[in-house]
Motif scaffolding. Structure first.
Motif, PDB file in Angstrom:
ATOM      1  N   VAL A  60     -13.355 -44.742 -13.583  1.00  0.00           N
ATOM      2  CA  VAL A  60     -12.442 -45.759 -13.062  1.00  0.00           C
ATOM      3  C   VAL A  60     -12.790 -47.134 -13.613  1.00  0.00           C
ATOM      4  CG1 VAL A  60     -11.769 -47.001 -10.973  1.00  0.00           C
ATOM      5  CG2 VAL A  60     -11.839 -44.514 -10.958  1.00  0.00           C
ATOM      6  N   LEU A  61     -14.094 -47.474 -13.635  1.00  0.00           N
ATOM      7  CA  LEU A  61     -14.519 -48.779 -14.131  1.00  0.00           C
ATOM      8  C   LEU A  61     -14.157 -48.942 -15.604  1.00  0.00           C
ATOM      9  CD1 LEU A  61     -18.033 -49.135 -12.437  1.00  0.00           C
ATOM     10  CD2 LEU A  61     -15.853 -50.084 -11.682  1.00  0.00           C
ATOM     11  N   LYS A  93     -11.723 -47.320 -17.184  1.00  0.00           N
ATOM     12  CA  LYS A  93     -10.263 -47.369 -17.301  1.00  0.00           C
ATOM     13  C   LYS A  93      -9.721 -48.745 -16.946  1.00  0.00           C
ATOM     14  CE  LYS A  93      -6.080 -44.994 -15.690  1.00  0.00           C
ATOM     15  NZ  LYS A  93      -5.552 -43.901 -14.831  1.00  0.00           N
ATOM     16  N   VAL A  94     -10.310 -49.361 -15.915  1.00  0.00           N
ATOM     17  CA  VAL A  94      -9.847 -50.689 -15.506  1.00  0.00           C
ATOM     18  C   VAL A  94     -10.125 -51.723 -16.585  1.00  0.00           C
ATOM     19  CG1 VAL A  94     -10.272 -52.556 -13.858  1.00  0.00           C
ATOM     20  CG2 VAL A  94      -9.993 -50.223 -13.046  1.00  0.00           C
ATOM     21  N   PHE A 153      -7.291 -51.908  -5.443  1.00  0.00           N
ATOM     22  CA  PHE A 153      -8.575 -51.567  -6.065  1.00  0.00           C
ATOM     23  C   PHE A 153      -9.677 -52.524  -5.593  1.00  0.00           C
ATOM     24  CE2 PHE A 153     -11.633 -52.403  -9.456  1.00  0.00           C
ATOM     25  CZ  PHE A 153     -12.124 -51.130  -9.713  1.00  0.00           C
ATOM     26  N   ASP A 184      -1.413 -52.549  -7.194  1.00  0.00           N
ATOM     27  CA  ASP A 184      -2.449 -51.549  -7.464  1.00  0.00           C
ATOM     28  C   ASP A 184      -3.812 -52.201  -7.696  1.00  0.00           C
ATOM     29  OD1 ASP A 184      -1.557 -52.706  -9.822  1.00  0.00           O
ATOM     30  OD2 ASP A 184      -1.955 -50.921 -11.030  1.00  0.00           O
ATOM     31  N   THR A 185      -3.840 -53.356  -8.378  1.00  0.00           N
ATOM     32  CA  THR A 185      -5.122 -54.018  -8.616  1.00  0.00           C
ATOM     33  C   THR A 185      -5.656 -54.661  -7.334  1.00  0.00           C
ATOM     34  OG1 THR A 185      -3.820 -55.899  -9.456  1.00  0.00           O
ATOM     35  CG2 THR A 185      -4.843 -54.438 -11.080  1.00  0.00           C
ATOM     36  N   LYS A 241      -6.352 -56.748 -16.720  1.00  0.00           N
ATOM     37  CA  LYS A 241      -5.549 -56.262 -15.595  1.00  0.00           C
ATOM     38  C   LYS A 241      -5.494 -57.256 -14.438  1.00  0.00           C
ATOM     39  CE  LYS A 241      -5.802 -51.199 -15.781  1.00  0.00           C
ATOM     40  NZ  LYS A 241      -4.427 -50.906 -15.371  1.00  0.00           N
ATOM     41  N   PHE A 242      -6.548 -58.091 -14.322  1.00  0.00           N
ATOM     42  CA  PHE A 242      -6.640 -58.988 -13.184  1.00  0.00           C
ATOM     43  C   PHE A 242      -6.151 -60.403 -13.513  1.00  0.00           C
ATOM     44  CE2 PHE A 242     -10.058 -55.818 -12.648  1.00  0.00           C
ATOM     45  CZ  PHE A 242      -9.556 -55.191 -11.519  1.00  0.00           C
TER      46      PHE A 242
END
Length: 481
Positions: free
Chosen positions: A92-93, A95-96, A41, A37-38, A30-31
């Motif tokens: 959350v962790l 899911k990311v 976060f 959104d990221t 994701k990053f």
């Protein structure tokens, strides 16, 4: 506040509620390219020192500087440990897409076990070897601190972990906290010293900062010491008091098991040990050359002035004793007082005061590297200061203090990042190669490991010669997996 155990690497699937998150050790897909959104976060976690690729450039930035399109290469440290308090946080962790993190768990503080094998060559009949605690004052607060039991310090924890950078990461994780506290302390002490009267609100703020300093030392006793050694020096009087307090409470925590209110009360004594200087002419405090005999005599009044200030404000006898007697020696010093009649904490503050002055750059004196300053303390312990407390101080900071800089015989320049299992063979991270070029890919080396037997220390060196005022930032951004 509970003390923390050692940092350790855990998989996200193994995490449980109540642990404190220090650092992300992998970069999820994701990053790879930041989007709104990221970015949001990461800003929630208040990251500092993210390594990102922006176009063709590599940049070291904080989370609030991220822009869409940035590619995160490595995560820096969180500004402060973040507790995983709810299952939603874990979800959350997961899911990311994070896989591994660096965490610490709170542990209950335990009384240090006695180590009867530790002995010091101190004649039992020596008058300064016997210490009577000051009698309690009726108006003193309820916190009572026993004198330091120097005869039997506890065993130090083993650091024998080959190629484990967890200790370094834990120091780095807490350096931002240490820098923030130092900045706040500097502002409050400046207000106290610059005022023509004692500002009670600033004094109360000092008490609150002392609680924070104690929490920091319980989280990691070395982070504040590293900041003290490698800081960008400016206002000497204020930073001197902050550094002395840090050294004293780290010794008390590491070697004597002090914690909580007890440790915070000692921190107050350290921060305000020079408060008497607030009553001296301001131009004397800011003078950049040696004092004249008349100015020396005036400066020597500050311990008694400080003791009177703290007495008027209702501080404890021990805190007053620290302010009044931290310059008393076995032979001489000021004000005149028998060395055997002052507290161990006043003596320890005197040791820390000398060490800080020796290792800090001043225009009118030669600066000593930490190893040389410790040798000076050992020499002074023969006639002037308590040898037992000098030994405790050296055992606390290390023969090669963490944060100090060494030159290897092979030519590299390295930071000391851990004590190692052999005090003469610390854990290091080389940062400049033998050609004088900066090393970009860092390696943690435990010199006590037989694998590195061929590597030997040439001598300690002054970090200012190699890094100017950037040493602390370089240390904080060492990237060792």
């Amino acid at each position: 506040m509970a003390a923390f155990g050692e940092s350790k690497t855990m998989r996200i699937a193994e995490l449980k509620l109540g642990v404190y998150l220090l650092r992300f050790l992998d970069v999820p897909e994701k990053f790879q390219r930041m989007q709104a959104d990221t970015i949001a976060f990461l800003r929630k976690f208040d990251f500092s020192n993210l390594t990102v690729r922006r176009g063709a450039e590599h940049k070291l930035i904080d989370a609030d500087e991220l822009i869409p399109g940035d590619r995160v290469l490595t995560f820096g440290r969180l500004a402060a440990p973040v507790m995983i308090a709810k299952q939603e946080h874990l979800n959350v962790l997961i899911k990311v897409g994070f896989q591994q993190v660096l965490v610490v768990e709170p542990v209950r503080a335990q009384q240090p076990a006695a180590n009867t094998s530790f002995t010091l060559a101190v004649p039992a009949q020596a008058p300064w070897a016997k210490v009577e605690p000051p009698k309690p004052r009726p108006k003193a607060p309820s916190v009572v601190i026993e004198p330091i039991a120097v005869e039997s310090p506890p065993n130090e924890p083993s650091l024998k972990r080959k190629n484990d950078a967890g200790d370094l990461h834990q120091i780095q994780d807490n350096l931002s906290w240490a820098k923030r506290l130092a900045k706040e302390s500097n502002q409050i002490l400046e207000e106290l010293y610059e005022s023509n009267f004692i500002n009670k609100e600033a004094v109360q703020a000092t008490d609150q900062l002392s609680v924070e300093m104690a929490k920091l030392v319980e989280a990691n006793p070395h982070a504040g010491n590293v900041r003290s050694l490698l800081k960008d020096e400016d206002e000497y009087t204020y930073h001197h008091s902050i550094d002395v307090a840090q050294y004293v409470i780290s010794v008390c925590h590491l070697m004597q098991g002090y914690g909580g209110k007890q440790l915070a009360s000692v921190a107050v004594g350290g921060l305000l040990h020079d408060i008497g200087k607030s009553k001296l002419p301001k131009n004397l405090l800011k003078k950049q050359t040696k004092f004249t005999p008349q100015e020396k005599e005036l400066m020597r009044q500050h311990p008694q002035l400080g003791a009177q200030i703290l007495s008027d404000l209702g501080y404890t006898d021990l805190q007053i004793d620290i302010a009044k007697h931290h310059h008393v020696l076995r032979q001489g010093g000021y004000p005149r007082q028998d060395y055997d009649k002052i507290s161990n904490l006043a003596r320890l503050t005197g040791v820390a005061d000398i060490y800080q002055a020796l290792t800090t750059k001043r225009p009118y004196k030669t600066t000593e590297v930490p190893g040389s300053a410790l040798q000076t303390l050992l020499k002074l312990s023969k006639t002037q200061i308590d040898p037992r407390l000098v030994i405790l101080f050296i055992k606390s900071v290390g023969v090669y203090p963490i944060g100090s800089t060494l030159r290897l015989k092979s030519g590299e320049i390295a930071f000391v990042v851990g004590k190692g299992t052999n005090t003469a063979r610390p854990q290091i991270v080389p940062v400049i190669d033998k050609q004088g070029k900066q090393i970009l890919h860092h390696q943690l080396i435990d010199l006590s490991d037989p694998e590195f037997a061929a590597l030997t220390v040439d001598q300690p060196v002054d970090h200012r010669e190699y890094f100017a005022n950037e040493a602390l930032d370089i240390f904080q951004n060492l990237s060792v997996l």
